[in-house]
Design a protein around this motif. Structure first.
Motif, PDB file in Angstrom:
ATOM      1  N   ALA A  40      35.500  36.348  26.314  1.00  0.00           N
ATOM      2  CA  ALA A  40      35.245  36.442  27.748  1.00  0.00           C
ATOM      3  C   ALA A  40      34.642  35.144  28.270  1.00  0.00           C
ATOM      4  O   ALA A  40      33.782  34.545  27.628  1.00  0.00           O
ATOM      5  N   GLU A  41      35.111  34.725  29.431  1.00  0.00           N
ATOM      6  CA  GLU A  41      34.514  33.599  30.147  1.00  0.00           C
ATOM      7  C   GLU A  41      33.370  34.139  30.992  1.00  0.00           C
ATOM      8  O   GLU A  41      33.573  34.927  31.915  1.00  0.00           O
ATOM      9  N   LEU A  42      32.132  33.770  30.659  1.00  0.00           N
ATOM     10  CA  LEU A  42      30.972  34.272  31.374  1.00  0.00           C
ATOM     11  C   LEU A  42      30.808  33.521  32.692  1.00  0.00           C
ATOM     12  O   LEU A  42      30.758  32.290  32.720  1.00  0.00           O
ATOM     13  N   VAL A  43      30.720  34.270  33.783  1.00  0.00           N
ATOM     14  CA  VAL A  43      30.435  33.698  35.094  1.00  0.00           C
ATOM     15  C   VAL A  43      29.198  34.407  35.622  1.00  0.00           C
ATOM     16  O   VAL A  43      29.273  35.512  36.159  1.00  0.00           O
ATOM     17  N   SER A  44      28.044  33.798  35.419  1.00  0.00           N
ATOM     18  CA  SER A  44      26.768  34.365  35.845  1.00  0.00           C
ATOM     19  C   SER A  44      26.233  33.497  36.973  1.00  0.00           C
ATOM     20  O   SER A  44      25.953  32.302  36.777  1.00  0.00           O
ATOM     21  N   LEU A  45      26.102  34.081  38.162  1.00  0.00           N
ATOM     22  CA  LEU A  45      25.826  33.281  39.355  1.00  0.00           C
ATOM     23  C   LEU A  45      24.663  33.822  40.163  1.00  0.00           C
ATOM     24  O   LEU A  45      24.492  35.041  40.298  1.00  0.00           O
ATOM     25  N   PRO A  46      23.880  32.923  40.754  1.00  0.00           N
ATOM     26  CA  PRO A  46      22.928  33.335  41.785  1.00  0.00           C
ATOM     27  C   PRO A  46      23.656  33.540  43.100  1.00  0.00           C
ATOM     28  O   PRO A  46      24.833  33.167  43.231  1.00  0.00           O
ATOM     29  N   VAL A  47      23.003  34.117  44.090  1.00  0.00           N
ATOM     30  CA  VAL A  47      23.613  34.266  45.408  1.00  0.00           C
ATOM     31  C   VAL A  47      23.981  32.874  45.936  1.00  0.00           C
ATOM     32  O   VAL A  47      23.187  31.935  45.894  1.00  0.00           O
ATOM     33  N   GLY A  48      25.214  32.737  46.388  1.00  0.00           N
ATOM     34  CA  GLY A  48      25.718  31.463  46.882  1.00  0.00           C
ATOM     35  C   GLY A  48      26.370  30.607  45.819  1.00  0.00           C
ATOM     36  O   GLY A  48      26.986  29.596  46.143  1.00  0.00           O
ATOM     37  N   GLY A  49      26.266  31.009  44.553  1.00  0.00           N
ATOM     38  CA  GLY A  49      26.888  30.247  43.491  1.00  0.00           C
ATOM     39  C   GLY A  49      28.389  30.438  43.457  1.00  0.00           C
ATOM     40  O   GLY A  49      28.902  31.519  43.763  1.00  0.00           O
ATOM     41  N   VAL A  50      29.110  29.367  43.095  1.00  0.00           N
ATOM     42  CA  VAL A  50      30.572  29.383  43.049  1.00  0.00           C
ATOM     43  C   VAL A  50      31.030  28.818  41.720  1.00  0.00           C
ATOM     44  O   VAL A  50      30.483  27.829  41.224  1.00  0.00           O
ATOM     45  N   ARG A  51      32.041  29.450  41.118  1.00  0.00           N
ATOM     46  CA  ARG A  51      32.665  28.935  39.904  1.00  0.00           C
ATOM     47  C   ARG A  51      34.167  28.962  40.052  1.00  0.00           C
ATOM     48  O   ARG A  51      34.742  29.864  40.681  1.00  0.00           O
ATOM     49  N   VAL A  52      34.818  27.988  39.437  1.00  0.00           N
ATOM     50  CA  VAL A  52      36.276  27.929  39.396  1.00  0.00           C
ATOM     51  C   VAL A  52      36.719  28.269  37.982  1.00  0.00           C
ATOM     52  O   VAL A  52      36.236  27.677  37.016  1.00  0.00           O
ATOM     53  N   VAL A  53      37.615  29.231  37.859  1.00  0.00           N
ATOM     54  CA  VAL A  53      38.159  29.630  36.561  1.00  0.00           C
ATOM     55  C   VAL A  53      39.659  29.381  36.592  1.00  0.00           C
ATOM     56  O   VAL A  53      40.342  29.724  37.564  1.00  0.00           O
ATOM     57  N   ASP A  54      40.190  28.772  35.519  1.00  0.00           N
ATOM     58  CA  ASP A  54      41.630  28.549  35.460  1.00  0.00           C
ATOM     59  C   ASP A  54      42.085  28.579  34.011  1.00  0.00           C
ATOM     60  O   ASP A  54      41.299  28.793  33.089  1.00  0.00           O
ATOM     61  N   GLY A  55      43.371  28.359  33.807  1.00  0.00           N
ATOM     62  CA  GLY A  55      43.927  28.301  32.464  1.00  0.00           C
ATOM     63  C   GLY A  55      43.771  29.600  31.687  1.00  0.00           C
ATOM     64  O   GLY A  55      43.817  30.702  32.247  1.00  0.00           O
TER      65      GLY A  55
END
Length: 575
Positions: A40-55
């Motif tokens: 699993a690709e972990l995406v743990s974010l605070p409010v307003g956080g942004v992540r880009v996932v690809d591939g």
């Protein structure tokens, strides 16, 4: 390889076990987003956080709140393929969890804008499809000479002849023009010769009216007002942001010809109205386009108070309706002049239209003294003191077009070549260029837009070169900002917002108080296959309980990994 980290808890451990099953079927009976023991690709974010996932990471993404508390996440399943109109099919699989509530923008009272701007804007829609067909025909006929090397010397000879010709016409003079048929397959071959009288002469514009115009139309005062707005507002704003017009006839002026031939181009009882146009054939040598007047000319409809040539067109309606059209078409004139002079290919339809719609906004800003980067809300542009005239001329149409795309942001993207017929595409294209100028102009919006006109690239390559940023970067920021801007999301990076508009406020105002982009609720039901075009996206929302992870996956419709080149998932924590 990335794994979950931190305290997981019993529920998440059970979820992990489900994701490591080899059945390919999730606990809800749908597709398992983590088949065959995928990491699993972990995406743990605070409010307003942004992540880009690809591939490869798209197939199995663990979303969790960072900093405690429950979390609501926006998942933007985007197609960032730089090639226009490439369709990508996918499913968004979700392993478990309660249904998420749709997060709406704070309600905005459309009554604050008097309730009338949208009604007025929709009451007289410009016929974008007709103008789009004209632009497509123009590119088709001029392509016969582009790249042959014949354009530049022929135009140089025409300019030399014009320089030695008579001076500017005088007020009351009669001139002849070849008026192209905007509905023709080839307006270079289908035109009529019309006589027109000079009604007003300004520093940059010359106003003429066809001798066949109906009686009881524009007055001398009307003509004076038209040339004054062109000289004082439209000409300075457009030339500052797009460059100087070509001046093929060496008179340093632009002709604005009001003729009933434009009225007749719209069928009676049509919903849209072709209020005016520019034709690039007028800048080409007659050896390329027989219609060419070898002059910079706008063709505009005339008042028709008794319906002689068209549906009834009052003087007030024609004056109001042509204000934004002149600003819009002047960008086309400048753009075509630059390309023709350089014997370069014409700009792509979506970017050319985006710049012309941007021209409408920029003229409106100039008329009100707003800087290019001042953030505008609805009360700035919906100006009741002038009966919303400037809103409808320069701002409202762009907001309504963009609203159309926000209501369906997946079918056609901002870079679609269907901009010749789709007003929603034009709205998206305008907002993409607007957002790009906000963040990649270095504070010099006029320099940015002039560079786009100058090229020499076209389409996506032109935008990317002028921005100095990859298309991926533009897509990530613009698509997230289209939902997130001014939506009360703390900690949101500047790149994920518009600097120049309060998007949630103005788009809610033109949509009966409700923001038009409503994400799909992602829950435990079996996933559905969806399609998304280049420079477009499908928006989802999920909720994640405190101390747990929500596992999702963007897969091919058959459950296999998604290998589309434009596949991206932008994850934003909104609450």
């Amino acid at each position: 390889m990335r794994w979950w980290t931190g305290a997981i808890g019993a529920a998440a451990l059970a979820l992990l076990a489900a994701c490591n099953s080899e059945s390919g079927t999730g606990p809800n009976g749908g597709l398992d987003p983590c088949p065959d023991g995928a990491d699993a690709e972990l995406v743990s974010l605070p409010v307003g956080g942004v992540r880009v996932v690809d591939g490869a990471a798209l197939r199995c993404v663990a979303v969790s709140p960072d900093g405690g508390g429950d979390g609501t996440f926006l998942l933007v399943a985007a197609n960032a393929d730089p090639k226009p109109d490439q369709t990508m099919q996918f499913v968004m699989a979700d392993s478990s969890g309660p249904l998420a509530a749709v997060v709406r923008a704070p309600s905005f009272d459309a009554g604050r804008a008097g309730g009338s701007p949208l009604a007025r804007a929709l009451a007289r829609p410009a016929d974008g499809a007709a103008e789009g067909r004209l632009r497509a025909m123009e590119r088709r006929v001029l392509a016969r000479a582009i790249g042959t090397g014949a354009m530049a010397p022929a135009l140089a000879a025409a300019r030399a002849r014009a320089t030695s010709a008579a001076a500017l016409p005088a007020l009351g003079d009669t001139m002849s023009f070849r008026v192209p048929d905007p509905n023709a397959d080839d307006a270079c071959a289908t035109f009529s010769t019309e006589r027109a009288v000079v009604k007003a002469i300004g520093r940059h514009g010359i106003i003429l009216q066809d001798v066949n115009a109906p009686a009881n139309g524009f007055t001398a005062s009307d003509f004076s007002g038209i040339v004054q707005e062109f000289d004082d507002e439209i000409y300075p704003a457009d030339t500052a942001h797009f460059g100087s017009p070509s001046d093929v006839d060496a008179n340093d002026h632009v002709f604005l010809l009001f003729t009933p031939k434009v009225n007749a181009a719209t069928k009676r009882s049509s919903e849209g109205i072709l209020e005016g146009f520019f034709f690039g054939g007028d800048l080409a040598p007659t050896s390329v386009c027989a219609e060419s007047n070898l002059s910079e000319v706008f063709y505009l409809l005339v008042p028709d108070p008794t319906g002689q040539f068209s549906d009834v067109r009052t003087t007030a309606d024609v004056r109001q309706g042509t204000r934004g059209i002149i600003a819009h078409e002047f960008q086309h004139m400048i753009n075509d002049g630059v390309r023709i002079a350089r014997d370069a290919p014409p700009e792509s339809v979506w970017l050319n239209e985006a710049l012309s719609h941007f021209a409408e906004e920029l003229v409106g800003r100039a008329e009100h003294g707003f800087g290019d980067l001042r953030e505008l809300g609805i009360n700035d542009v919906a100006d009741a003191q002038n009966d919303f005239a400037d809103f409808n001329a320069f701002f409202g149409q762009n907001l309504v077009r963009y609203r159309g795309w926000l209501q369906d942001p997946a079918t056609l993207g901002a870079t679609s070549e269907h901009a010749d017929t789709s007003l929603a595409v034009r709205g998206a294209a305008w907002s993409l260029v607007r957002w790009s100028a906000d963040h990649f102009s270095g504070g010099d919006v006029a320099g940015f837009t002039r560079a786009l006109v100058a090229g020499p690239d076209t389409s996506v390559a032109n935008l990317v070169a002028r921005a100095g940023a990859p298309f991926d970067t533009l897509m990530a920021g613009w698509l997230v900002a289209s939902f997130a801007d001014d939506n009360g999301i703390g900690g949101l990076p500047a790149r994920d917002q518009f600097a120049s508009w309060n998007i949630h406020e103005v788009e809610s105002a033109v949509n009966s108080g409700v923001f038009p982009l409503e994400p799909i609720t992602l829950g435990a039901a079996a996933p559905q296959a969806r399609s998304v075009s280049s420079a477009a996206a499908v928006y989802f929302l999920v909720t994640v309980n405190a101390g747990t992870e929500r596992v999702v996956g963007e897969l091919a419709p058959d459950g296999s990994p998604l290998n589309e080149p434009g596949a991206r998932l932008y994850v934003l924590r909104v609450r």
